[in-house]
Write a protein that holds these residues in place. Structure first.
Motif, PDB file in Angstrom:
ATOM      1  N   PHE A  61     158.588  50.638  66.053  1.00 36.90           N
ATOM      2  CA  PHE A  61     158.141  49.556  65.404  1.00 36.90           C
ATOM      3  C   PHE A  61     159.814  48.678  65.365  1.00 36.90           C
ATOM      4  N   PRO A  62     159.827  47.324  65.378  1.00 31.78           N
ATOM      5  CA  PRO A  62     158.569  46.534  64.985  1.00 31.78           C
ATOM      6  C   PRO A  62     158.136  46.291  66.440  1.00 31.78           C
ATOM      7  N   ILE A  63     156.887  45.856  66.460  1.00 32.67           N
ATOM      8  CA  ILE A  63     156.070  45.439  67.656  1.00 32.67           C
ATOM      9  C   ILE A  63     156.669  44.217  67.921  1.00 32.67           C
ATOM     10  N   ILE A  64     156.832  44.010  69.191  1.00 38.20           N
ATOM     11  CA  ILE A  64     157.469  42.435  69.521  1.00 38.20           C
ATOM     12  C   ILE A  64     156.264  41.857  70.368  1.00 38.20           C
ATOM     13  N   LEU A  65     155.699  40.558  69.776  1.00 33.32           N
ATOM     14  CA  LEU A  65     154.729  39.887  70.716  1.00 33.32           C
ATOM     15  C   LEU A  65     155.363  38.422  70.844  1.00 33.32           C
ATOM     16  N   VAL A  66     155.271  38.004  72.079  1.00 30.32           N
ATOM     17  CA  VAL A  66     155.793  36.804  72.737  1.00 30.32           C
ATOM     18  C   VAL A  66     154.479  36.024  73.031  1.00 30.32           C
ATOM     19  N   CYS A  67     154.486  34.797  72.631  1.00 26.93           N
ATOM     20  CA  CYS A  67     153.424  33.787  73.103  1.00 26.93           C
ATOM     21  C   CYS A  67     154.081  32.579  73.279  1.00 26.93           C
ATOM     22  N   GLY A  68     153.373  31.414  73.475  1.00 31.32           N
ATOM     23  CA  GLY A  68     153.704  30.065  73.739  1.00 31.32           C
ATOM     24  C   GLY A  68     154.005  29.737  75.131  1.00 31.32           C
ATOM     25  N   CYS A  69     154.867  28.571  75.343  1.00 31.01           N
ATOM     26  CA  CYS A  69     154.907  27.840  76.478  1.00 31.01           C
ATOM     27  C   CYS A  69     155.799  28.713  77.430  1.00 31.01           C
ATOM     28  N   MET A  70     156.712  29.508  76.976  1.00 25.89           N
ATOM     29  CA  MET A  70     157.722  30.142  77.709  1.00 25.89           C
ATOM     30  C   MET A  70     157.142  31.460  78.331  1.00 25.89           C
ATOM     31  N   SER A  71     156.263  32.146  77.448  1.00 21.32           N
ATOM     32  CA  SER A  71     155.555  33.299  78.080  1.00 21.32           C
ATOM     33  C   SER A  71     154.465  32.777  79.211  1.00 21.32           C
ATOM     34  N   GLN A  72     153.887  31.553  79.119  1.00 19.75           N
ATOM     35  CA  GLN A  72     153.091  31.087  80.250  1.00 19.75           C
ATOM     36  C   GLN A  72     153.659  30.772  81.407  1.00 19.75           C
ATOM     37  N   ILE A  73     155.219  30.312  81.199  1.00 19.18           N
ATOM     38  CA  ILE A  73     155.906  29.875  82.557  1.00 19.18           C
ATOM     39  C   ILE A  73     156.630  30.804  82.962  1.00 19.18           C
ATOM     40  N   TYR A  74     157.286  31.712  82.117  1.00 18.66           N
ATOM     41  CA  TYR A  74     158.329  32.663  82.476  1.00 18.66           C
ATOM     42  C   TYR A  74     157.978  34.271  82.444  1.00 18.66           C
ATOM     43  N   GLN A  75     156.871  34.204  82.594  1.00 16.04           N
ATOM     44  CA  GLN A  75     156.072  35.821  82.178  1.00 16.04           C
ATOM     45  C   GLN A  75     157.080  37.012  82.981  1.00 16.04           C
ATOM     46  N   HIS A  81     163.947  40.677  81.534  1.00 16.47           N
ATOM     47  CA  HIS A  81     165.228  40.385  80.978  1.00 16.47           C
ATOM     48  C   HIS A  81     164.974  41.207  79.488  1.00 16.47           C
ATOM     49  N   VAL A  82     163.664  41.208  78.872  1.00 13.46           N
ATOM     50  CA  VAL A  82     163.483  41.803  77.767  1.00 13.46           C
ATOM     51  C   VAL A  82     162.240  42.959  77.863  1.00 13.46           C
ATOM     52  N   PRO A  83     162.865  44.100  78.238  1.00  7.99           N
ATOM     53  CA  PRO A  83     161.937  45.227  78.406  1.00  7.99           C
ATOM     54  C   PRO A  83     161.275  45.902  77.412  1.00  7.99           C
ATOM     55  N   ASN A  84     161.568  45.714  76.138  1.00 11.55           N
ATOM     56  CA  ASN A  84     160.838  46.129  75.213  1.00 11.55           C
ATOM     57  C   ASN A  84     159.738  45.309  74.365  1.00 11.55           C
ATOM     58  N   ILE A  85     159.124  44.336  74.985  1.00  9.42           N
ATOM     59  CA  ILE A  85     158.170  43.326  74.807  1.00  9.42           C
ATOM     60  C   ILE A  85     156.986  44.084  74.773  1.00  9.42           C
ATOM     61  N   ASP A  86     156.132  44.107  73.578  1.00 12.36           N
ATOM     62  CA  ASP A  86     154.876  45.007  73.712  1.00 12.36           C
ATOM     63  C   ASP A  86     153.718  44.093  73.867  1.00 12.36           C
ATOM     64  N   GLN A 112     154.021  50.539  78.496  1.00  9.80           N
ATOM     65  CA  GLN A 112     153.468  49.316  79.237  1.00  9.80           C
ATOM     66  C   GLN A 112     153.233  48.180  78.272  1.00  9.80           C
ATOM     67  N   PRO A 113     153.689  47.133  78.499  1.00 11.84           N
ATOM     68  CA  PRO A 113     153.211  46.022  77.838  1.00 11.84           C
ATOM     69  C   PRO A 113     151.818  45.526  78.066  1.00 11.84           C
ATOM     70  N   GLN A 114     151.490  45.147  76.827  1.00 15.76           N
ATOM     71  CA  GLN A 114     149.952  44.147  77.259  1.00 15.76           C
ATOM     72  C   GLN A 114     150.127  42.893  77.336  1.00 15.76           C
ATOM     73  N   LEU A 115     149.396  42.460  78.443  1.00 20.29           N
ATOM     74  CA  LEU A 115     149.533  41.086  79.040  1.00 20.29           C
ATOM     75  C   LEU A 115     148.084  40.627  78.724  1.00 20.29           C
ATOM     76  N   ALA A 116     148.335  39.333  78.532  1.00 22.18           N
ATOM     77  CA  ALA A 116     146.886  38.723  78.169  1.00 22.18           C
ATOM     78  C   ALA A 116     147.240  37.067  78.444  1.00 22.18           C
ATOM     79  N   PHE A 117     146.570  36.681  79.671  1.00 22.05           N
ATOM     80  CA  PHE A 117     146.704  35.421  80.143  1.00 22.05           C
ATOM     81  C   PHE A 117     145.364  34.737  80.840  1.00 22.05           C
ATOM     82  N   TRP A 118     145.227  33.571  80.275  1.00 19.18           N
ATOM     83  CA  TRP A 118     144.175  32.834  81.106  1.00 19.18           C
ATOM     84  C   TRP A 118     144.672  31.751  81.867  1.00 19.18           C
TER      85      TRP A 118
END
Length: 430
Positions: A61-75, A81-86, A112-118
């Motif tokens: 912990f803490p679980i790190i979740l990243v969403c929004g435009c940056m994750s859509q463009i810069y997955q 650059h941030v290996p601990n993203i969950d 392994q990070p969970q990825l969810a992209f449409w």
């Protein structure tokens, strides 16, 4: 817009049984809702996410979740650059946030990070439910996505095409906002003027504003309605006329010019000329003399010469914007402009930005000087060292008199402008 989406994410998490941390509490989950419009915002976000990710405890912990435009463009870049993203997900599947967090909780030791992209959004924009903190102002999204593809802008690539929220959903959400006691509501969209086009509505924005007016007018207490952002290519005189006749709609038009040169406007794919923009601005000034016009301006766009830049300054002189957000151009990935030569040196961009900002301040101070001695309506929305609020035309006014002792955020009153110092407007109760 991102603040509103964050309110929606918080609503989804609370609905799923999670609760927001109190100040000072150690979080189990940290959600980053990101923006990719400017390079500075992206770099700052990477730095802050990295700080939190580096502080993971031994229990994961803490679980790190990243969403929004940056994750859509810069997955890929984010994961590098941030290996601990969950959990990393894009802009099209926010509704999955609670489920993805729950899955991560069940597999806490998974490295392994969970990825969810449409790859693209599905169906209409049906987002409802927002966890708004009690206060004076609330946001209400009416569209999401953009069809304009301005050559410098990454938004259409990050958010997908424009989807308008059905009118009945907007009115239902507005009713909830009014019941919660908010005094000011801002309708949000990348281009509110084109609301309803994807639903087959002609002049859909005007129809929406008329329905909102009917709903709000039935309320016993007064409520102000604002809207941002208006795209000049879709700005119609009929919208200005509606605002003029309204008792509810605020006379503030955020109308980004971006550049004053037709050559640059064409390179930007903005869809209007300087002459058309000035025509719209003049119509606003003539129709509603007390209205304010806000804008966004980019300097140093590829191929912008000194002559082009001077034309931007001329537009600022003519329109005399009350509010201006100014930026030096930086290339964004996937955009058409990113393949153009970034021909204006960084130092020249800085010089132009400084000159532009100095002019913006001068014309603003010249314009607000005309308010001295006038009586205006004010909605109190801040209580810091002194009370302040905004006029219907979106100007911030500070109260400096004994009346402030009887004020509270949410109060509406008439004030008389008494002084203007360093660009700040001061008033006392009328």
């Amino acid at each position: 817009m991102n603040q509103s989406r964050s309110e929606h994410i918080e609503y989804l998490l609370k609905k799923a049984g999670f609760k927001a941390c109190l100040e000072g509490e150690e979080p189990d989950i940290v959600v980053f809702n990101t923006c990719a419009v400017r390079e500075h915002a992206k770099n700052r976000a990477v730095s802050i996410i990295g700080q939190f990710a580096s502080q993971k405890r031994k229990d994961g912990f803490p679980i790190i979740l990243v969403c929004g435009c940056m994750s859509q463009i810069y997955q890929k870049e984010l994961l590098h650059h941030v290996p601990n993203i969950d959990v990393l997900l894009g802009t099209h599947n926010l509704e999955e946030v609670p489920l993805l967090i729950q899955k991560r909780l069940e597999k806490q030791k998974d490295t392994q990070p969970q990825l969810a992209f449409w790859s693209k959004p599905e169906g209409q924009f049906l987002e409802t439910g927002y966890s708004r903190k009690p206060g004076v102002s609330a946001f209400l999204p009416i569209t999401y996505g953009c069809n304009n593809f301005c050559s410098y802008c990454v938004v259409p690539y990050a958010t997908g095409p424009q989807r308008s929220k059905p009118m009945e959903l907007i009115l239902e959400e507005l009713q909830k906002i009014l019941e919660e006691g908010f005094k000011e509501v801002t309708l949000l969209g990348q281009n509110v003027n084109s609301y309803g086009e994807d639903l087959g509505l002609k002049w859909g924005f005007e129809k929406l504003l008329e329905n909102i007016e009917k709903l709000v007018e039935e309320r016993p207490s007064r409520v102000w309605i604002r809207f941002i952002t208006s795209h000049p290519k879709d700005m119609r005189e009929s919208i200005v006329d509606l605002v003029k006749e309204s008792k509810v709609l605020c006379p503030y038009f955020h109308l980004p010019i971006q550049a004053g040169s037709n050559k640059i406007l064409e390179l930007m794919n903005r869809g209007y000329t300087k002459e058309r923009y000035l025509e719209i601005a003049s119509y606003i000034r003539d129709t509603i003399p007390d209205a304010s016009i806000g804008t966004d301006i980019i300097v140093g766009f590829p191929e912008e010469t000194e002559a082009d830049f001077q034309q931007t300054l001329e537009v600022v002189e003519k329109v005399q914007f009350e509010i201006a957000y100014t930026f030096a151009y930086s290339p964004r990935p996937k955009t058409r402009a990113s393949s153009m030569v970034d021909s204006v040196p960084p130092q020249e961009k800085k010089r132009r930005l400084l000159e532009l900002n100095q002019l913006v301040r001068r014309v603003y101070q010249k314009r607000v000087e005309k308010l001295r001695g006038k009586t205006v309506a004010l909605l109190i929305d801040k209580q810091e060292k002194t009370f302040s609020g905004r006029t219907p035309s979106n100007l911030r006014v500070f109260i400096e008199s004994s009346v402030k002792n009887s004020l509270k955020p949410g109060d509406m009153l008439l004030v008389k402008i008494t002084d203007i110092r360093d660009g700040k407007i001061f008033a006392e109760k009328a």
